[in-house]
Write a protein that holds these residues in place. Structure first.
Motif, PDB file in Angstrom:
ATOM      1  N   ILE A 148      46.070  91.939  84.802  1.00 43.48           N
ATOM      2  CA  ILE A 148      47.327  91.191  84.798  1.00 43.48           C
ATOM      3  C   ILE A 148      48.485  92.177  84.691  1.00 43.48           C
ATOM      4  O   ILE A 148      48.672  92.831  83.664  1.00 43.48           O
ATOM      5  N   ASN A 149      49.268  92.273  85.752  1.00 43.25           N
ATOM      6  CA  ASN A 149      50.405  93.188  85.786  1.00 43.25           C
ATOM      7  C   ASN A 149      51.734  92.485  85.589  1.00 43.25           C
ATOM      8  O   ASN A 149      52.763  93.145  85.428  1.00 43.25           O
ATOM      9  N   HIS A 150      51.712  91.151  85.619  1.00 42.59           N
ATOM     10  CA  HIS A 150      52.977  90.423  85.564  1.00 42.59           C
ATOM     11  C   HIS A 150      52.729  89.020  85.033  1.00 42.59           C
ATOM     12  O   HIS A 150      51.725  88.377  85.357  1.00 42.59           O
ATOM     13  N   ILE A 151      53.636  88.556  84.178  1.00 41.74           N
ATOM     14  CA  ILE A 151      53.687  87.145  83.796  1.00 41.74           C
ATOM     15  C   ILE A 151      55.150  86.727  83.789  1.00 41.74           C
ATOM     16  O   ILE A 151      56.047  87.581  83.746  1.00 41.74           O
ATOM     17  N   ASP A 152      55.378  85.426  83.838  1.00 38.60           N
ATOM     18  CA  ASP A 152      56.752  84.939  83.745  1.00 38.60           C
ATOM     19  C   ASP A 152      56.929  84.147  82.456  1.00 38.60           C
ATOM     20  O   ASP A 152      56.018  84.055  81.623  1.00 38.60           O
ATOM     21  N   THR A 153      58.099  83.568  82.273  1.00 38.46           N
ATOM     22  CA  THR A 153      58.411  82.856  81.033  1.00 38.46           C
ATOM     23  C   THR A 153      57.454  81.704  80.784  1.00 38.46           C
ATOM     24  O   THR A 153      56.997  81.474  79.657  1.00 38.46           O
ATOM     25  N   THR A 154      57.129  80.965  81.845  1.00 39.73           N
ATOM     26  CA  THR A 154      56.220  79.825  81.700  1.00 39.73           C
ATOM     27  C   THR A 154      54.863  80.276  81.187  1.00 39.73           C
ATOM     28  O   THR A 154      54.283  79.653  80.288  1.00 39.73           O
ATOM     29  N   VAL A 155      54.345  81.347  81.724  1.00 36.74           N
ATOM     30  CA  VAL A 155      53.045  81.854  81.279  1.00 36.74           C
ATOM     31  C   VAL A 155      53.121  82.306  79.827  1.00 36.74           C
ATOM     32  O   VAL A 155      52.209  82.052  79.029  1.00 36.74           O
ATOM     33  N   ALA A 156      54.222  82.987  79.463  1.00 37.10           N
ATOM     34  CA  ALA A 156      54.373  83.432  78.078  1.00 37.10           C
ATOM     35  C   ALA A 156      54.354  82.248  77.117  1.00 37.10           C
ATOM     36  O   ALA A 156      53.705  82.295  76.050  1.00 37.10           O
ATOM     37  N   LYS A 157      55.028  81.163  77.487  1.00 37.97           N
ATOM     38  CA  LYS A 157      55.035  79.979  76.622  1.00 37.97           C
ATOM     39  C   LYS A 157      53.650  79.343  76.560  1.00 37.97           C
ATOM     40  O   LYS A 157      53.213  78.848  75.512  1.00 37.97           O
ATOM     41  N   ILE A 158      52.925  79.366  77.679  1.00 42.35           N
ATOM     42  CA  ILE A 158      51.573  78.800  77.677  1.00 42.35           C
ATOM     43  C   ILE A 158      50.633  79.653  76.832  1.00 42.35           C
ATOM     44  O   ILE A 158      49.753  79.129  76.132  1.00 42.35           O
ATOM     45  N   LEU A 159      50.805  80.978  76.868  1.00 42.49           N
ATOM     46  CA  LEU A 159      49.997  81.840  76.011  1.00 42.49           C
ATOM     47  C   LEU A 159      50.235  81.505  74.538  1.00 42.49           C
ATOM     48  O   LEU A 159      49.286  81.459  73.732  1.00 42.49           O
ATOM     49  N   ALA A 160      51.503  81.274  74.193  1.00 42.00           N
ATOM     50  CA  ALA A 160      51.804  80.860  72.818  1.00 42.00           C
ATOM     51  C   ALA A 160      51.149  79.524  72.504  1.00 42.00           C
ATOM     52  O   ALA A 160      50.620  79.310  71.396  1.00 42.00           O
ATOM     53  N   SER A 161      51.152  78.621  73.486  1.00 40.97           N
ATOM     54  CA  SER A 161      50.527  77.306  73.294  1.00 40.97           C
ATOM     55  C   SER A 161      49.018  77.439  73.118  1.00 40.97           C
ATOM     56  O   SER A 161      48.402  76.724  72.315  1.00 40.97           O
ATOM     57  N   ILE A 162      48.397  78.369  73.863  1.00 40.63           N
ATOM     58  CA  ILE A 162      46.949  78.605  73.725  1.00 40.63           C
ATOM     59  C   ILE A 162      46.632  79.075  72.309  1.00 40.63           C
ATOM     60  O   ILE A 162      45.660  78.617  71.681  1.00 40.63           O
ATOM     61  N   VAL A 163      47.439  79.993  71.805  1.00 40.57           N
ATOM     62  CA  VAL A 163      47.222  80.492  70.445  1.00 40.57           C
ATOM     63  C   VAL A 163      47.288  79.347  69.437  1.00 40.57           C
ATOM     64  O   VAL A 163      46.430  79.222  68.545  1.00 40.57           O
ATOM     65  N   GLU A 164      48.283  78.485  69.574  1.00 41.86           N
ATOM     66  CA  GLU A 164      48.436  77.377  68.627  1.00 41.86           C
ATOM     67  C   GLU A 164      47.298  76.373  68.752  1.00 41.86           C
ATOM     68  O   GLU A 164      46.773  75.868  67.746  1.00 41.86           O
ATOM     69  N   ASP A 165      46.884  76.061  69.992  1.00 39.56           N
ATOM     70  CA  ASP A 165      45.804  75.080  70.190  1.00 39.56           C
ATOM     71  C   ASP A 165      44.489  75.601  69.629  1.00 39.56           C
ATOM     72  O   ASP A 165      43.723  74.851  68.996  1.00 39.56           O
ATOM     73  N   LEU A 166      44.174  76.875  69.879  1.00 36.48           N
ATOM     74  CA  LEU A 166      42.923  77.423  69.367  1.00 36.48           C
ATOM     75  C   LEU A 166      42.975  77.609  67.848  1.00 36.48           C
ATOM     76  O   LEU A 166      41.940  77.569  67.180  1.00 36.48           O
TER      77      LEU A 166
END
Length: 617
Positions: A546-564
């Motif tokens: 993974i060489n690039h993410i955008d704001t939406t992906v960053a927010k989803i990564l945060a959401s993954i952390v919270e869900d798990l």
């Protein structure tokens, strides 16, 4: 505030400099004097603007934008003969083609010749590829035909000017990458459809039928409706000319002492059949009436030098400049894109491994159209047929175009009267014979053999161009192709495996490509589902690919952390690139800083995590 501290956070989290962004590194060091250079690297579309600001007057930049200054001082007199021979051969080819393409565009024959000379002179100064010849082409002529048929030649001349302006601006902004969105299957479908449409429009002239349509369906409807009016001698002459042209092409394969003769006869075949047809029509004429349909009067003399029309009167209706642009519609965008696509593709085909300066080619092509619009030229671009002739004739420099331009001007000034007797069937045969080799059967076979699903955008483009028109067909083809691309980017391949290090059972999830907003929810769904299906102590998301993410992906990564976290499944992000970390830190530094781990093996990271969480190894 998070954005200013992000580089420092990276230092704390990983104990090494933040290497993902050169601009960010300069912030850490407190220096930003070279920031424009970094921005020009990160945003290449603005590279030409930065170059213009810092080096527009440098010798290197001047030579780059005026290629004639690079090759002319080293011009060898031995090149002169080869350039003259090549230019003469191309000139004899472009004269009948120019007249024929003017007919395709629905204009008087002289417009094709007006389009054939000015590009040669402009490209002589600004062009960077010795083989390319700029002039009218069948596809460009067909694309302006619909406007000419309804509104007259003024709209074609304005289309030339607007196309040149757009191409020039795209070149100066270094936006040639836009052409990359037109894939090979779409290009093959478009080219094949254009060839079929052009050939279909010439059937009426080949058979001596009345009618004026050049659209695919209308052309065949006209043929079927008027087939009983077929003229015998036009048909015999037209079909015989096609057979003769295809036979003459094979002469280039001759061996022995006739090899050179066969080569030049094959190269000059278009000029030979037109001259023979003209002489035949002249001698068979009785009281000025020939047994064939003739081209008719061709206005002699040079075109008037004047600005392109920015208003027009058609059928007592006045069209202002905005009205004319509105009438041109999507062709204002389609024409320059197709012109760029053709010219750059031809330059790459004949570059023989040399690097092609796409920006310079676009600047040269834009200027050819802009200057040409002041000489009543149709939209022009590189011609594959004439470029191949130029290359085969042994051209050494761009100076060969000067001879070609002079030959066309000579024809306009002295030979225009002889064009009256050129049979329309012969011109139709020249066009149809050329179209045989533009239908890309080989490309379809390659696509089918390589990746069968790519045949869908090819046929979508082909059918749309045939039944809806070239501009709409191109848009539909690009749209279909982009749907495939978007689907692939929104559904990355996500590999997973279960590993055990010490007493820690891990689920390691590995996406295989960079992540954007369209793939964010899919990633989350896969991670959550896999963590539910596998009872593990730790979820590790490997970001090596993974060489690039955008704001939406960053927010989803945060959401993954919270869900798990709600499932009592801790998460670590391992091996993620520094620019990606930087994006996440900007969003939520407190959450992400402890979770991103890199620079160590997975075993070391898990052991440290076990110690931090007091899990017995």
């Amino acid at each position: 505030m998070a954005s200013n501290r992000a580089p420092d956070i990276a230092l704390r989290a990983n104990d090494e400099p933040f290497a993902g962004s050169s601009v960010a590194t300069k912030w850490v060091s407190g220096k930003n004097e070279d920031a424009e250079d970094d921005y020009s690297e990160e945003f290449p579309q603005f590279g030409e603007l930065f170059k213009f600001r810092h080096g527009c007057c440098s010798e290197k930049m001047i030579k780059k934008r005026l290629p004639i200054l690079s090759w002319l001082p080293h011009y060898n007199r031995q090149y002169l003969v080869q350039d003259i021979v090549a230019g003469l051969t191309v000139g004899l080819t472009v004269i009948p083609q120019g007249i024929a393409y003017a007919v395709v565009a629905g204009l008087e024959p002289q417009y094709g010749l007006y389009s054939a000379f000015i590009g040669c002179f402009v490209y002589f100064v600004f062009g960077s590829c010795k083989d390319i010849t700029i002039g009218p082409t069948a596809i460009m002529s067909l694309m302006v035909q619909v406007h000419v048929a309804n509104l007259g030649p003024s709209f074609a001349l304005l289309a030339t000017f607007l196309s040149g302006c757009i191409i020039l601006v795209l070149g100066l902004l270094n936006l040639g990458f836009l052409v990359q969105f037109i894939s090979m299957p779409v290009t093959a479908g478009f080219t094949s459809a254009a060839a079929i449409t052009i050939a279909s429009g010439q059937i009426k002239s080949l058979l001596g039928l009345p009618g004026s349509s050049n659209e695919f369906l209308d052309s065949w409807a006209n043929v079927i409706e008027n087939i009983h009016l077929t003229k015998l001698w036009d048909s015999v002459l037209g079909i015989g000319t096609i057979v003769l042209l295809l036979s003459m092409m094979q002469l280039k394969n001759m061996k022995g002492p006739w090899k050179t003769f066969g080569k030049y006869v094959a190269l000059a075949r278009n000029a030979i059949v037109v001259i023979c047809g003209t002489v035949l029509a002249y001698y068979l004429s009785t009281d000025g009436v020939a047994p064939f349909d003739l081209t008719g009067n061709v206005t002699s003399g040079f075109p008037p030098m004047q600005p392109p029309p920015f208003s027009a009167v058609v059928n007592n209706q006045t069209y202002s400049f905005p009205d004319m642009v509105y009438q041109l519609g999507t062709s204002v965008i389609a024409l320059p894109l197709i012109a760029i696509l053709e010219s750059i593709a031809i330059a790459k085909a004949f570059s023989k491994g040399k690097t092609i300066d796409a920006t310079q080619e676009m600047i040269a092509l834009g200027l050819c159209n802009i200057v040409g619009s002041f000489f009543a030229s149709l939209p022009v671009t590189g011609s594959f047929t004439r470029t191949a002739v130029n290359n085969s004739s042994g051209v050494r420099t761009q100076a060969g175009g000067i001879t070609t331009g002079l030959i066309v001007l000579l024809a306009l000034g002295l030979l225009a009267g002889t064009f009256f007797y050129i049979p329309k069937a012969v011109l139709a045969a020249v066009i149809i014979a050329a179209m045989f080799f533009m239908v890309e059967f080989h490309a379809a076979a390659e696509i089918w053999r390589t990746k069968k699903i790519d045949i869908i955008p090819l046929f979508a483009t082909l059918m749309s161009c045939l039944f809806l028109g070239l501009e709409y067909g191109m848009i539909i083809g690009i749209g279909v192709n982009m749907c495939f691309v978007l689907y692939q980017t929104s559904r990355p391949n996500i590999a997973h495996c279960i590993q055990r290090i010490g007493n820690v059972d891990m689920l390691v999830i590995t996406p295989d490509q960079s992540l954007i907003y369209s793939s964010a929810e899919y990633l989350k769904a896969r991670v959550v589902k896999l963590s539910q299906q596998n009872l593990v102590d730790l979820v590790v998301i490997d970001g090596a690919a993974i060489n690039h993410i955008d704001t939406t992906v960053a927010k989803i990564l945060a959401s993954i952390v919270e869900d798990l976290k709600m499932q009592e499944r801790p998460v670590l992000f391992w091996n993620w690139q520094r620019p990606v970390q930087h994006t996440a830190f900007r969003l939520h530094e407190e959450l992400f800083v402890p979770l991103f781990k890199c620079g160590h093996s997975l075993e070391e990271i898990v052991k440290q995590w076990s110690l931090d969480n007091r899990i017995e190894a």
